[in-house]
Design a protein around this motif. Structure first.
Motif, PDB file in Angstrom:
ATOM      1  N   ASP A  18       0.846  -1.195   0.000  1.00  0.00           N
ATOM      2  CA  ASP A  18       0.000   0.000   0.000  1.00  0.00           C
ATOM      3  C   ASP A  18       0.883   1.248   0.000  1.00  0.00           C
ATOM      4  N   PRO A  19       0.730   2.138  -0.997  1.00  0.00           N
ATOM      5  CA  PRO A  19       1.604   3.314  -1.095  1.00  0.00           C
ATOM      6  C   PRO A  19       1.354   4.360  -0.011  1.00  0.00           C
ATOM      7  N   ARG A  20       0.304   4.174   0.770  1.00  0.00           N
ATOM      8  CA  ARG A  20      -0.002   5.154   1.814  1.00  0.00           C
ATOM      9  C   ARG A  20       0.813   4.938   3.080  1.00  0.00           C
ATOM     10  N   VAL A  21       1.483   3.783   3.170  1.00  0.00           N
ATOM     11  CA  VAL A  21       2.243   3.468   4.388  1.00  0.00           C
ATOM     12  C   VAL A  21       3.597   2.871   4.022  1.00  0.00           C
ATOM     13  N   GLU A  22       4.529   2.981   4.960  1.00  0.00           N
ATOM     14  CA  GLU A  22       5.779   2.224   4.880  1.00  0.00           C
ATOM     15  C   GLU A  22       5.792   1.286   6.079  1.00  0.00           C
ATOM     16  N   THR A  23       6.201   0.038   5.853  1.00  0.00           N
ATOM     17  CA  THR A  23       5.942  -1.022   6.819  1.00  0.00           C
ATOM     18  C   THR A  23       7.180  -1.848   7.116  1.00  0.00           C
ATOM     19  N   VAL A  24       7.293  -2.246   8.380  1.00  0.00           N
ATOM     20  CA  VAL A  24       8.281  -3.251   8.768  1.00  0.00           C
ATOM     21  C   VAL A  24       7.571  -4.258   9.670  1.00  0.00           C
ATOM     22  N   LEU A  25       7.767  -5.547   9.376  1.00  0.00           N
ATOM     23  CA  LEU A  25       7.162  -6.618  10.169  1.00  0.00           C
ATOM     24  C   LEU A  25       8.197  -7.117  11.161  1.00  0.00           C
ATOM     25  N   LEU A  26       7.880  -6.991  12.436  1.00  0.00           N
ATOM     26  CA  LEU A  26       8.807  -7.359  13.498  1.00  0.00           C
ATOM     27  C   LEU A  26       8.453  -8.739  14.046  1.00  0.00           C
ATOM     28  N   PRO A  27       9.420  -9.659  14.155  1.00  0.00           N
ATOM     29  CA  PRO A  27       9.142 -11.007  14.681  1.00  0.00           C
ATOM     30  C   PRO A  27       9.079 -11.024  16.201  1.00  0.00           C
ATOM     31  N   ILE A  28       8.211 -10.178  16.746  1.00  0.00           N
ATOM     32  CA  ILE A  28       8.015 -10.083  18.191  1.00  0.00           C
ATOM     33  C   ILE A  28       6.798 -10.922  18.557  1.00  0.00           C
ATOM     34  N   ARG A  29       6.971 -11.862  19.468  1.00  0.00           N
ATOM     35  CA  ARG A  29       5.914 -12.795  19.864  1.00  0.00           C
ATOM     36  C   ARG A  29       5.256 -13.391  18.613  1.00  0.00           C
ATOM     37  N   ASP A  30       3.986 -13.055  18.352  1.00  0.00           N
ATOM     38  CA  ASP A  30       3.265 -13.660  17.237  1.00  0.00           C
ATOM     39  C   ASP A  30       3.279 -12.772  15.996  1.00  0.00           C
ATOM     40  N   GLY A  31       4.231 -11.846  15.942  1.00  0.00           N
ATOM     41  CA  GLY A  31       4.354 -10.959  14.794  1.00  0.00           C
ATOM     42  C   GLY A  31       3.676  -9.631  15.047  1.00  0.00           C
ATOM     43  N   LEU A  32       4.425  -8.535  14.933  1.00  0.00           N
ATOM     44  CA  LEU A  32       3.908  -7.183  15.147  1.00  0.00           C
ATOM     45  C   LEU A  32       4.369  -6.311  13.989  1.00  0.00           C
ATOM     46  N   THR A  33       3.421  -5.824  13.215  1.00  0.00           N
ATOM     47  CA  THR A  33       3.750  -4.953  12.081  1.00  0.00           C
ATOM     48  C   THR A  33       3.648  -3.500  12.482  1.00  0.00           C
ATOM     49  N   MET A  34       4.639  -2.711  12.076  1.00  0.00           N
ATOM     50  CA  MET A  34       4.643  -1.279  12.309  1.00  0.00           C
ATOM     51  C   MET A  34       4.536  -0.596  10.952  1.00  0.00           C
ATOM     52  N   SER A  35       3.441   0.132  10.752  1.00  0.00           N
ATOM     53  CA  SER A  35       3.199   0.821   9.491  1.00  0.00           C
ATOM     54  C   SER A  35       3.090   2.316   9.737  1.00  0.00           C
ATOM     55  N   ARG A  36       3.942   3.084   9.070  1.00  0.00           N
ATOM     56  CA  ARG A  36       3.958   4.533   9.228  1.00  0.00           C
ATOM     57  C   ARG A  36       3.217   5.169   8.059  1.00  0.00           C
ATOM     58  N   VAL A  37       2.261   6.035   8.391  1.00  0.00           N
ATOM     59  CA  VAL A  37       1.461   6.681   7.351  1.00  0.00           C
ATOM     60  C   VAL A  37       2.272   7.794   6.700  1.00  0.00           C
ATOM     61  N   ILE A  38       2.388   7.726   5.383  1.00  0.00           N
ATOM     62  CA  ILE A  38       3.204   8.678   4.633  1.00  0.00           C
ATOM     63  C   ILE A  38       2.423   9.964   4.362  1.00  0.00           C
TER      64      ILE A  38
END
Length: 213
Positions: free
Chosen positions: A193-213
């Motif tokens: 999605d071009p509205r966000v930049e994302t990194v998927l973190l392997p914390i516990r069951d997976g935690l995605t951090m998406s920053r709105v551009i």
């Protein structure tokens, strides 16, 4: 599924910030009295959420999926004095449990509980959010995301929990497993999605951090 050994998980927790006393009590009571205590964010992930919130310094936070209120209290740690946190859950039986701990916290007057369908409640919230935590029914993750993005301030962060789904994202999806199917689509959406930049973190069951551009 444990992605690293339990011994390493214990080491990580021991070398992160201590769990605040109020949250330790909430954690203990959740395990003693509430069904599916695994849904609790817990010590390490809670400190991660707290750190994100303190770095972002959000004016307005939205949480979708309150459960017993542990994550909400972690996220509230980053609120300024006039900041707000709206948290939504559809389980009426947990409202009083949540409120008991919210009322004991320094953010009692800043946390607003909402009971009901998040897809109906979110459009009624007349706010622009700086931080959102999605941790509710997986089948609606895409719907939540599409509804929330226009309500975010530029630079705001959307955190999505359980995106690795106990490793099921790497397995053949069973015909009746709608949650895994939606999470696979959701992870692709966040990546592209071009509205966000994302990194998927392997914390516990997976935690995605998406920053709105």
């Amino acid at each position: 599924m444990h992605f690293i050994s339990e011994a390493l998980e214990d080491y990580v927790a021991l070398h992160s910030e201590n769990e605040p006393e109020l949250l330790a009590r909430l954690n203990k009571e959740t395990h003693q009295k509430i069904l599916q205590p695994r849904m609790l964010s817990g010590h390490f992930q809670g400190r991660v959420l707290s750190m994100f919130s303190k770095l972002i310094r959000p004016q307005h936070i939205l949480e979708i999926g309150t459960y017993t209120g542990y994550a909400a209290l972690c996220l509230a740690e980053g609120l300024p004095e006039n900041g707000t946190l709206d948290t939504i859950d559809n389980n009426e039986e947990l409202v009083d449990f949540q409120k008991k701990y919210f009322d004991q916290s320094p953010w009692a007057n800043q946390i607003q509980q909402h009971l009901g369908n998040a897809l109906e409640i979110i459009p009624t919230l007349n706010k622009k959010f700086d931080l959102v935590f999605i941790d509710a029914d997986k089948e609606n993750y895409i719907n939540y995301f599409q509804m929330i993005v226009p309500m975010m301030n530029k630079g705001g962060v959307i955190l999505s929990d359980n995106v690795l789904w106990s490793g099921k994202v790497l397995e053949e999806v069973k015909a009746n497993d709608k949650s895994t199917k939606v999470l696979l689509e959701y992870n692709e959406l966040l990546k592209n999605d071009p509205r966000v930049e994302t990194v998927l973190l392997p914390i516990r069951d997976g935690l995605t951090m998406s920053r709105v551009i």
